[in-house]
Structure formats: structure tokens, C-alpha cells
Design an enzyme around this catalytic site. Structure first.
Site, mmCIF file in Angstrom:
data_model
loop_
_atom_site.group_PDB
_atom_site.id
_atom_site.type_symbol
_atom_site.label_atom_id
_atom_site.label_comp_id
_atom_site.label_asym_id
_atom_site.label_seq_id
_atom_site.Cartn_x
_atom_site.Cartn_y
_atom_site.Cartn_z
ATOM 1 N N HIS A 81 0.830 -1.224 0.000
ATOM 2 C CA HIS A 81 0.000 0.000 0.000
ATOM 3 C C HIS A 81 0.855 1.259 0.000
ATOM 4 O O HIS A 81 0.435 2.300 0.493
ATOM 5 C CB HIS A 81 -0.953 0.028 1.202
ATOM 6 C CG HIS A 81 -1.694 -1.259 1.426
ATOM 7 N ND1 HIS A 81 -2.932 -1.523 0.902
ATOM 8 C CD2 HIS A 81 -1.321 -2.386 2.101
ATOM 9 C CE1 HIS A 81 -3.315 -2.744 1.248
ATOM 10 N NE2 HIS A 81 -2.347 -3.297 1.976
ATOM 11 N N SER A 136 14.370 21.997 -15.947
ATOM 12 C CA SER A 136 13.213 22.860 -16.164
ATOM 13 C C SER A 136 13.646 24.113 -16.901
ATOM 14 O O SER A 136 14.780 24.569 -16.756
ATOM 15 C CB SER A 136 12.616 23.220 -14.811
ATOM 16 O OG SER A 136 11.857 24.390 -14.897
#
Ligand code: ARG
Length: 496
Positions: free
Chosen positions: A160, A281
């Protein structure tokens, strides 16, 4: 409107087609990828027609010379004009133009583009399967050698996406190796159904000429026939199962990429990916983004799309050939290409990644990751059922401290009494919670202990070697068949 002497259309049809129409209807763009296979199919068909005495030596000799010319020097660009419906028509028109219709016009006896294209796709795809397998073999070898290197690299294991129990990087990587190994099994099975010959089926009902289907199949290196001639031209399940296998394989690629993306984030810091595989970026100068892994994650979606498009194309088609089938080829080729590059680059990405052992170790013991071992220790020492110990440790975790005092408190709240006195010592608690000990006592087959991992490594390396050998045998058999076919064709053109 452009005029062209289209050898296939000229008899039955008049009415010129616009350029837009022709471009829309032609499969030429995709056919570039099956053009080499088409020459082999042409050569084998002519050799068979000759052996069966359907064509005379006087016809066969110049026909084979022309085809061998295309094999040796390549197919001229004019044969790829998308004014032809497909490469089969383009090559036939080229032959007729170069050796005359009396010779070139006899090649298409007893066959159709329907069995021709199916054969070309199968020849192309069997090579693709072998190429994909060899990339997967490299990827598996990389995972195995990284696993060997990281047998002692302790890390948190997740369920999980929550810290669950400690494991090792080796164990984690071996999970992927095993999945990619099953992908190899699937592809290898696909190969045996891909490598069957549809030739001799012609349009769908075969032909009245005494063709020898078994012979054409054998000289092209096929392992057998698609017997029913209607099935031979209309089935594309060989392409569907290849795309299905590749889609399944790419879910594995996507999952490992997802993990590399997560692990390379600053909050994890488990791995640093080589700069070459990353981008930055245009505004944030500090950024290093794991773009290659992200694109691979998305390619997995493209593969599912390719499979979906291909299966949806098939499902409503009546027997036998329908032109819709042509639209499946680009999905197939694109899927094969995306899968090939993704797995090949994933291999390089893993080879150049550097794993941060310290950071992984730091996280491995967090969030009570060895609480199960503590419950197991209580079972062994106190003689209580596992569920009772599970509840006691769970309650102690709720309070936030795992020592004798808090375990007793928890036991009282769960069972009404403390744990039996003298049943264990504080040092038993410490040992149970120890991360390395937790891993090392997991010795069952396939577990994370170094003992289990070492024996898994030996077995996995052996399986990889077996798989490689089988694929090599197949590649050699194909090469030998094609070499023999070309040699026979050459010999025939030289005979007087
Ligand atoms: N270009 C076609 C394809 O890819 C080849 C077969 C064409 N057959 C026909 N009857 N129009 O399927």
C-alpha cells in the site's frame, strides 16, 4: 488527379482516384517495414511455382534474377509510391516494368495479396520477437548482476506504499527479473504461433494450381502451416497475442519506472539517475527530472492502446479478408517499436543508476517495520496464538513504545492478563526488532535472506541461459533457411 498504370486496378476499375484518396487507402507507410519480407515471399513463391512445374524455367530464371536484384540492391523508391495500394502492388508493377509483363505478370499466379501480406507480417514479427527477447535477456542479466551486487543492501519493503517489512534491493530487483522472465516465456510461446505459413491460401479459398504449401513454408523457415486457408488470411490473433504480451511486459516496465521516479525524489533519495536520462526545467534551474522513466511509463499506455485498437479492429469482421485488417499493421509496428526502445533504454537506465545504500538502510527500520517479527517472537516464547500476539503488538504500536512494560500493558488490555513471566527477555525484543536479523531469518525459497537470494540468483542465471539458448537456436534456424533459399534461387538463375 494523377494517372498511373496500376496493374491491379486497370482491368476492373476506371475512375481516377485523387491523391488524398490514394494516400488514405494505401498501406505504403507501414509496408516499408514489411518490404524486405515481401521479396523473400516473392522468391519463395516463384521457387515453388517452378518446382511444381507451374512456371517454366524460361519464366522463372529472369523473374528470380529480377527479385534477387531487389534483394541485393534494395527496392527502388518508385515501388513505394503511395499511389499504389500497397507494397505488393508496387513491387509487382516494378517487376512488370523492368522484365516485361510476359515474365513479371506471371509471378502472382496462385496467390493473393491476402496470403502475401499475412506471410510478410509473420516474417517481420518473428524477427521482432527474437529482437525483443534478446533485449529482455540483457535486461534480466542487468537485474541479476545488480541483485548480486546488492544482496546486502537493506531497504524498506512496501505494501500500500506504506513501510511494511524490511527487505533487500536484491530481493526487490529479483521480483522484476522474474516478471520479465515470464514475459520471455510468453513471447517465446507467441513465436511458435507467429511462425506458421499462410501462403497458398491465396484470397482465402486457395487455388486450383497444384501449389505445394508445405514446401513454401519450409523454405521460408516457417515451423508449419496455418492449415485452413480461410483462417490463414483472416486471422490476426498472432498479432494480438504479441501486442498483449508486449502490453503485459510494459506494465512491468512502467512499474519499475514508477519506482525509480519515486526513489529518485528528494524525500526518498534511494537512487540517483544518470543525468543523460534526465531533463531540467526551463524556469527552475535546480530541477533534475526523471523524464526517460516517465516516457516509458506512458509508453506502457501506448501499448495498451495499440492492443485495444488492434483487437477492436478484428472483433466485428466477417470471414475472410477485409481491408480493415490493413489498419492493424501500424498499431502492431508502433507497439513493437515502443516496446523495443523502452526495454532497451530501461536496461541502460538501470546500468547507470546509482543506488544510495545508506539512505535505504536509514529508512528500512522505520514505522515499526519489524513488528511482525516481534509478534512471531511472542508466539514462540509465550505459546500464544498468532492473532493474539498480533493484537498485543498492534496495541503497543498504538501507544508508540515496544518494550516489555508496554507489551504487558497491551496484553492486559487484549487478554486480561500480562504476558507469562520469564517467557522472554528485553534482549529477545531487541533481537526481534533488529532489521538485519529480520531479513536473515527469512530463508524460505524466494525470500530476502542472503542465503535465499544467493540460491535464487543461481537458479535465475541458469534459467536465463536456457532461454537464451532456445532463442539462439530459433534465430539460427531462420537464418539458415533464408540463406538456403537465396542460395537456391541464385543457383537456379545460373543453371543453363
Ligand atoms: N495492403 C493490404 C493489407 O495490408 C494487403 C492486402 C490487400 N488485399 C486486398 N484484397 N485489397 O492488408
Amino acid at each position: 488527379m494523377r494517372m498511373r498504370n496500376d496493374v491491379v486496378r486497370r482491368g476492373r476499375l476506371s475512375g481516377e482516384r485523387t491523391g488524398e484518396m490514394m494516400h488514405f487507402l494505401s498501406s505504403m507507410m507501414a509496408d516499408r517495414h514489411i518490404a524486405d519480407a515481401d521479396i523473400l515471399v516473392d522468391i519463395a513463391h516463384v521457387v515453388m511455382l517452378s518446382k511444381q512445374r507451374i512456371l517454366s524455367e524460361e519464366t522463372v530464371r529472369p523473374l528470380l534474377s529480377a527479385l534477387l536484384g531487389l534483394y541485393d540492391e534494395g527496392i527502388p523508391e518508385t515501388a513505394f509510391d503511395d499511389l499504389y495500394e500497397d507494397v505488393h502492388a508496387g513491387i509487382e508493377a516494378h517487376l512488370i516494368a523492368s522484365v516485361g509483363e510476359d515474365i513479371g505478370g506471371r509471378m502472382h499466379m496462385g496467390r493473393s495479396r491476402n496470403d502475401e501480406v499475412a506471410a510478410c507480417l509473420r516474417i517481420r514479427l518473428r524477427e521482432d520477437v527474437l529482437r525483443q527477447l534478446s533485449i529482455l535477456f540483457r535486461l534480466r542479466a542487468t537485474l541479476l548482476s545488480l541483485a548480486e551486487e546488492h544482496t546486502g543492501t537493506v531497504m524498506p519493503g512496501f505494501t500500500h506504499l506504506q513501510y511494511a517489512q524490511p527487505t533487500t534491493l536484491a530481493h526487490h530487483l529479483l521480483a522484476y527479473e522474474q516478471a520479465f522472465s515470464r514475459d520471455c516465456d510468453r513471447l517465446s510461446e507467441n513465436f511458435s504461433r507467429i511462425n506458421l505459413s499462410p501462403l497458398g491460401a491465396a484470397a482465402f479459398a486457395s487455388t486450383g494450381y497444384p501449389v505445394n504449401r508445405e514446401y513454401t513454408a519450409r523454405i521460408l523457415g516457417f515451423d508449419g502451416l496455418l492449415e485452413n486457408t480461410m483462417d490463414a488470411v483472416s486471422s490476426r490473433d498472432f498479432a494480438l497475442e504479441m501486442l498483449a504480451s508486449l502490453s503485459i511486459m510494459m506494465t512491468g516496465v512502467s512499474r519499475i519506472c514508477e519506482e525509480l521516479i519515486l526513489w529518485s525524489s528528494s524525500f526518498a533519495g534511494f537512487v540517483s539517475l544518470d543525468d543523460a536520462f534526465c531533463s531540467t526545467s526551463s524556469i527552475m534551474p535546480q530541477k533534475k527530472n526523471p523524464d526517460t522513466a516517465e516516457i516509458m511509463r506512458a509508453k506502457s499506455a501506448s501499448l495498451i492502446g495499440a492492443y485495444t485498437a488492434a483487437s477492436a479492429t478484428i472483433k466485428g469482421l466477417p470471414m475472410s479478408y477485409n481491408r480493415d485488417l490493413q489498419e492493424l499493421t501500424p498499431s502492431l509496428l508502433r507497439g513493437v517499436e515502443d516496446a523495443k526502445h523502452s526495454t532497451s533504454l530501461l536496461n541502460d537506465l538501470l546500468l547507470t543508476a546509482s543506488f544510495n545504500r545508506e539512505r535505504m538502510r536509514e529508512e528500512a527500520g522505520k514505522s515499526y517495520s519489524t513488528a511482525t517479527d516481534l509478534a512471531d517472537m511472542l508466539v514462540r516464547n509465550c505459546g500464544l496464538p498468532f492473532r493474539t500476539c498480533h493484537s498485543i503488538v498492534g496495541r503497543a504500536v498504538q501507544k508508540g513504545i515496544l518494550d516489555r512494560e508496554h507489551l504487558d500493558e497491551a496484553a492486559i488490555s487484549i487478554t486480561g492478563s500480562p504476558l507469562p513471566s520469564n517467557s522472554f527477555r528485553e534482549s529477545d525484543i531487541r533481537d526481534a526488532l533488529d532489521v538485519e536479523k529480520s531479513i536473515e531469518q527469512r530463508k524460505a525459497t524466494g525470500s530476502p535472506s542472503s542465503l535465499s537470494v544467493r540460491s535464487a540468483l543461481a537458479a535465475r542465471n541458469m534459467k536465463l541461459e536456457d532461454d537464451q539458448q532456445r532463442a539462439e537456436q530459433r534465430a539460427t534456424a531462420l537464418k539458415e533457411a533464408i540463406d538456403a533459399l537465396i542460395q537456391d534461387a541464385r543457383r537456379f538463375t545460373l543453371e543453363q
